[in-house]
Motif scaffolding. Sequence first.
Motif, PDB file in Angstrom:
ATOM      1  N   SER A 181      -9.514  13.459  -5.488  1.00 33.32           N
ATOM      2  CA  SER A 181      -9.271  12.012  -5.524  1.00 33.32           C
ATOM      3  C   SER A 181      -7.806  11.698  -5.272  1.00 33.32           C
ATOM      4  O   SER A 181      -7.475  10.747  -4.549  1.00 33.32           O
ATOM      5  N   ALA A 182      -6.923  12.508  -5.866  1.00 37.57           N
ATOM      6  CA  ALA A 182      -5.487  12.288  -5.678  1.00 37.57           C
ATOM      7  C   ALA A 182      -5.114  12.419  -4.209  1.00 37.57           C
ATOM      8  O   ALA A 182      -4.334  11.621  -3.671  1.00 37.57           O
ATOM      9  N   ARG A 183      -5.665  13.413  -3.551  1.00 34.96           N
ATOM     10  CA  ARG A 183      -5.344  13.631  -2.136  1.00 34.96           C
ATOM     11  C   ARG A 183      -5.904  12.509  -1.255  1.00 34.96           C
ATOM     12  O   ARG A 183      -5.252  12.062  -0.302  1.00 34.96           O
ATOM     13  N   ALA A 184      -7.092  12.057  -1.584  1.00 39.05           N
ATOM     14  CA  ALA A 184      -7.681  10.953  -0.818  1.00 39.05           C
ATOM     15  C   ALA A 184      -6.880   9.668  -1.010  1.00 39.05           C
ATOM     16  O   ALA A 184      -6.643   8.908  -0.053  1.00 39.05           O
ATOM     17  N   MET A 185      -6.439   9.424  -2.247  1.00 35.19           N
ATOM     18  CA  MET A 185      -5.651   8.222  -2.518  1.00 35.19           C
ATOM     19  C   MET A 185      -4.303   8.287  -1.817  1.00 35.19           C
ATOM     20  O   MET A 185      -3.837   7.285  -1.240  1.00 35.19           O
ATOM     21  N   ALA A 186      -3.659   9.450  -1.848  1.00 32.71           N
ATOM     22  CA  ALA A 186      -2.364   9.598  -1.176  1.00 32.71           C
ATOM     23  C   ALA A 186      -2.495   9.344   0.318  1.00 32.71           C
ATOM     24  O   ALA A 186      -1.643   8.703   0.937  1.00 32.71           O
ATOM     25  N   ALA A 187      -3.575   9.847   0.916  1.00 38.79           N
ATOM     26  CA  ALA A 187      -3.793   9.634   2.349  1.00 38.79           C
ATOM     27  C   ALA A 187      -3.994   8.153   2.658  1.00 38.79           C
ATOM     28  O   ALA A 187      -3.469   7.628   3.646  1.00 38.79           O
ATOM     29  N   LEU A 188      -4.738   7.454   1.795  1.00 37.56           N
ATOM     30  CA  LEU A 188      -4.972   6.025   2.003  1.00 37.56           C
ATOM     31  C   LEU A 188      -3.678   5.224   1.892  1.00 37.56           C
ATOM     32  O   LEU A 188      -3.439   4.310   2.691  1.00 37.56           O
ATOM     33  N   LEU A 189      -2.845   5.587   0.909  1.00 37.93           N
ATOM     34  CA  LEU A 189      -1.631   4.811   0.643  1.00 37.93           C
ATOM     35  C   LEU A 189      -0.432   5.257   1.472  1.00 37.93           C
ATOM     36  O   LEU A 189       0.631   4.647   1.393  1.00 37.93           O
ATOM     37  N   ILE A 229     -12.834   5.677  -3.764  1.00 37.30           N
ATOM     38  CA  ILE A 229     -12.316   6.972  -4.201  1.00 37.30           C
ATOM     39  C   ILE A 229     -12.610   7.128  -5.687  1.00 37.30           C
ATOM     40  O   ILE A 229     -12.233   6.253  -6.479  1.00 37.30           O
ATOM     41  N   PRO A 230     -13.281   8.199  -6.115  1.00 35.43           N
ATOM     42  CA  PRO A 230     -13.558   8.383  -7.553  1.00 35.43           C
ATOM     43  C   PRO A 230     -12.270   8.322  -8.373  1.00 35.43           C
ATOM     44  O   PRO A 230     -11.314   9.052  -8.101  1.00 35.43           O
ATOM     45  N   GLY A 231     -12.259   7.436  -9.348  1.00 38.21           N
ATOM     46  CA  GLY A 231     -11.068   7.260 -10.173  1.00 38.21           C
ATOM     47  C   GLY A 231     -10.059   6.293  -9.587  1.00 38.21           C
ATOM     48  O   GLY A 231      -9.066   5.962 -10.247  1.00 38.21           O
ATOM     49  N   GLY A 232     -10.302   5.806  -8.378  1.00 37.48           N
ATOM     50  CA  GLY A 232      -9.371   4.873  -7.748  1.00 37.48           C
ATOM     51  C   GLY A 232      -9.454   3.498  -8.379  1.00 37.48           C
ATOM     52  O   GLY A 232     -10.549   2.951  -8.532  1.00 37.48           O
ATOM     53  N   VAL A 233      -8.317   2.939  -8.759  1.00 39.63           N
ATOM     54  CA  VAL A 233      -8.302   1.617  -9.379  1.00 39.63           C
ATOM     55  C   VAL A 233      -7.168   0.785  -8.795  1.00 39.63           C
ATOM     56  O   VAL A 233      -6.175   1.305  -8.270  1.00 39.63           O
ATOM     57  N   SER A 234      -7.319  -0.514  -8.900  1.00 40.19           N
ATOM     58  CA  SER A 234      -6.299  -1.476  -8.508  1.00 40.19           C
ATOM     59  C   SER A 234      -6.147  -2.452  -9.669  1.00 40.19           C
ATOM     60  O   SER A 234      -7.079  -3.195  -9.977  1.00 40.19           O
ATOM     61  N   ILE A 235      -4.989  -2.419 -10.309  1.00 43.83           N
ATOM     62  CA  ILE A 235      -4.774  -3.203 -11.526  1.00 43.83           C
ATOM     63  C   ILE A 235      -3.892  -4.413 -11.203  1.00 43.83           C
ATOM     64  O   ILE A 235      -2.776  -4.253 -10.684  1.00 43.83           O
ATOM     65  N   LEU A 236      -4.385  -5.603 -11.493  1.00 44.73           N
ATOM     66  CA  LEU A 236      -3.599  -6.813 -11.294  1.00 44.73           C
ATOM     67  C   LEU A 236      -2.503  -6.872 -12.352  1.00 44.73           C
ATOM     68  O   LEU A 236      -2.752  -6.723 -13.547  1.00 44.73           O
ATOM     69  N   ASP A 237      -1.272  -7.065 -11.899  1.00 42.40           N
ATOM     70  CA  ASP A 237      -0.125  -7.091 -12.812  1.00 42.40           C
ATOM     71  C   ASP A 237       0.869  -8.096 -12.253  1.00 42.40           C
ATOM     72  O   ASP A 237       0.582  -8.834 -11.307  1.00 42.40           O
ATOM     73  N   SER A 238       2.034  -8.153 -12.838  1.00 44.99           N
ATOM     74  CA  SER A 238       3.101  -8.996 -12.302  1.00 44.99           C
ATOM     75  C   SER A 238       4.385  -8.187 -12.282  1.00 44.99           C
ATOM     76  O   SER A 238       4.561  -7.243 -13.054  1.00 44.99           O
ATOM     77  N   MET A 239       5.285  -8.575 -11.372  1.00 46.11           N
ATOM     78  CA  MET A 239       6.547  -7.864 -11.231  1.00 46.11           C
ATOM     79  C   MET A 239       7.600  -8.858 -10.757  1.00 46.11           C
ATOM     80  O   MET A 239       7.291  -9.802 -10.020  1.00 46.11           O
ATOM     81  N   ALA A 240       8.842  -8.632 -11.181  1.00 44.61           N
ATOM     82  CA  ALA A 240       9.941  -9.494 -10.745  1.00 44.61           C
ATOM     83  C   ALA A 240      10.230  -9.225  -9.273  1.00 44.61           C
ATOM     84  O   ALA A 240      10.707  -8.153  -8.912  1.00 44.61           O
ATOM     85  N   LEU A 241       9.923 -10.208  -8.422  1.00 39.95           N
ATOM     86  CA  LEU A 241      10.059 -10.024  -6.977  1.00 39.95           C
ATOM     87  C   LEU A 241      10.649 -11.274  -6.323  1.00 39.95           C
ATOM     88  O   LEU A 241      10.544 -12.379  -6.848  1.00 39.95           O
ATOM     89  N   ALA A 242      11.248 -11.067  -5.170  1.00 38.04           N
ATOM     90  CA  ALA A 242      11.729 -12.172  -4.343  1.00 38.04           C
ATOM     91  C   ALA A 242      10.549 -12.758  -3.559  1.00 38.04           C
ATOM     92  O   ALA A 242       9.439 -12.202  -3.594  1.00 38.04           O
ATOM     93  N   PRO A 243      10.753 -13.876  -2.827  1.00 34.26           N
ATOM     94  CA  PRO A 243       9.626 -14.514  -2.134  1.00 34.26           C
ATOM     95  C   PRO A 243       8.908 -13.607  -1.139  1.00 34.26           C
ATOM     96  O   PRO A 243       7.705 -13.701  -0.965  1.00 34.26           O
ATOM     97  N   THR A 244       9.651 -12.742  -0.443  1.00 35.76           N
ATOM     98  CA  THR A 244       9.035 -11.812   0.497  1.00 35.76           C
ATOM     99  C   THR A 244       9.593 -10.420   0.218  1.00 35.76           C
ATOM    100  O   THR A 244      10.583 -10.254  -0.503  1.00 35.76           O
ATOM    101  N   ARG A 245       8.972  -9.428   0.811  1.00 36.69           N
ATOM    102  CA  ARG A 245       9.384  -8.043   0.566  1.00 36.69           C
ATOM    103  C   ARG A 245      10.818  -7.792   1.004  1.00 36.69           C
ATOM    104  O   ARG A 245      11.550  -7.011   0.399  1.00 36.69           O
TER     105      ARG A 245
END
Length: 662
Positions: A181-189, A229-245
């Motif tokens: 799962s770790a390898r599949a996730m790394a490839a996706l990201l 991906i088994p074990g793959g998750v996407s967690i909604l959170d917040s982070m201090a960010l500017a308007p764009t990347r």
Amino acid sequence: MGKLRNVVFGLVTLVMAGSLAACDDGRSGAEGAAKQLASSLEALDVGQLAFDGKDAAAANDELKAVLGGLDAKPSVRSGDVKLDGDKATFPLNYSWNIGSAKWEYSLDATLKKSGDKWAVQWNAGLLAPQLTEGQTLSAKTVAAQRGQILGAGDTPIVEDRPVFRVGIDKTKVPAEQADASARAMAALLGLDVEEYAKQVAASGPQAFVEGIVLRAYTAEITEARIKAIPGGVSILDSMALAPTRTFARALLGSVGQASAEQIEKSNGALRAGDSTGTGGLQQKYDSLLRGKDGVEVVAMGKPASEGATPEAKVLFSTPAEAGTTLKTTLDIKLQQLAEETLAGVGPASAIVALKPSTGAVLAAASGPGSNGYNTAMLGQYAPGSTFKIVDSLAMFRNGANPDSKVDCPPTVTVDGRTFKNSEGYPESSLGSVTLRDAFAHSCNTAFINARDTVSQAQLESAATALGVAVEAPKLGADAFLGSVPGEAEGTQHAASMIGQGKVLFSPLSAAIMAASVANGAPVSPQLVINADAAAAATPSTEAGASPAEGGTASPSSSASTAMAPPSPASTKPITKEEAASLSDMMRAVVTSGHAGFLAQVPGAPVGAKTGTAEFGNDDPPKTHAWIVAVHGDLAVAVFVEDGGLGATTSGPLLKTFLTAAG
């Protein structure tokens, strides 16, 4: 007689021994045992103590189970011992450093005498207040709200924005499947597969191993592909960010988890898992923006039944203290416009915009070719013919004016080195021309010919009169503010007259020069408004570096916050009359020179000066492209490294920016 003396001495000794025994009530032994208990608790190891009704190894295991989750060691001191027959009681005074907080409490301990030894009566209450059998302690950080970075009008720039934390949740994947799962996730990201697989393998069975943080899903990284991906998750959170990347990234910096290097250098201020600023204002003001985390010490019991939530009780807590808000002059609209204007520029580039009437830095954008380096404020480059603004002020102070006649030949030779005008220089502006005409068409030879009447020291004085190469106490950010040597001879002095040699500017200092002309007085730039925050800022880790001669600056070079004061004992600031004459000549660059394209910019008349600075050893040499302009209460500098001619490369960028700025 001798025998009698020995008998008497023996009797005296026996009587004295009996008296000492009668006075010894066991206190010294109890006090020693109390101190030994305190020191053993402090070391989190009681395996060598004597216990009443408790196995030492079992007591030691219980100690480690209860206190191990605090990830710290206490300071423990025993207090006054009170005796009651074969029992002794005394306080144990604990002091813990839990994160940034100090947790202090006192507990009662009891010793029981058995024969000639004092044994500890063990119970959970010896370790923490209100603790009961079976409970364990853990400490958690209550994260402080990070301070915002505000722009002009207190508009939030950096604030909490929604993000998705993507990775592997090891509780949701069988142990034998975790590596795949770790390898599949790394490839996706798009991560390093081996490195991420190692991180997942090294993490505990309950861990969430973050791979990447997304502002939003993309065409490649979708929620469905993550969950596939088994074990793959996407967690909604917040982070201090500017308007764009990319918004003002080189200027503002970023916020993320502290690296091992940052933790080591923080002298205990940062711990694993803490967020901290990296680069720019986020790093410079990190200690203010970060605030102070709170702490909770929680006693956790065993669940009443399988699947039930264990009972938790907070034994100690300190509130989090929110970070300080940092106020800046940055205009979000103009900053975004500047970045959009530079979006297609390949080499390192910058646009800096100032408000001449106040010195406010409205935009300080570094293009994508700068690769994250703050070219706008830290770049060190030869300013080329934009420096003729400085030359002209020095000439005014020697009696010249815009209508004064100067000689503009095709070439001029100084100590064997030949200088010439740029390709395509109009023949109609050669020969005896007005200073205004020489300035408008940027006649190199005319200004080099003025070297005999304008000394290098006068150039330095004129530069400082325009606010360049002097300190900027209100800026509040790291910047290179220009360097103009006070001494230079021969070809070096001649090169200085056309903004080369050892003369160096940043785009910020070029904008300051133009702003001082528009203001009619030297402009001192300001970016960070709350001066108290600036004074208390963490010292910058960006150290000065000297670029190669010719003014090139690599993304690894940087500069100090402020230059040393100029060598002249005092510099006469530019006057309104001098500024008016310079404005007249900058306007001529648009009305009769080679920046005529700026005449189409709506609104107030534009005054400008182009610049092309040679660098390197190529033949023909490569050139940096500059242009500075004033447009009402706006002063702008545009720079492109290895960009060719200022008029043809930086000029159109300036026109786009000014037209859209309105």
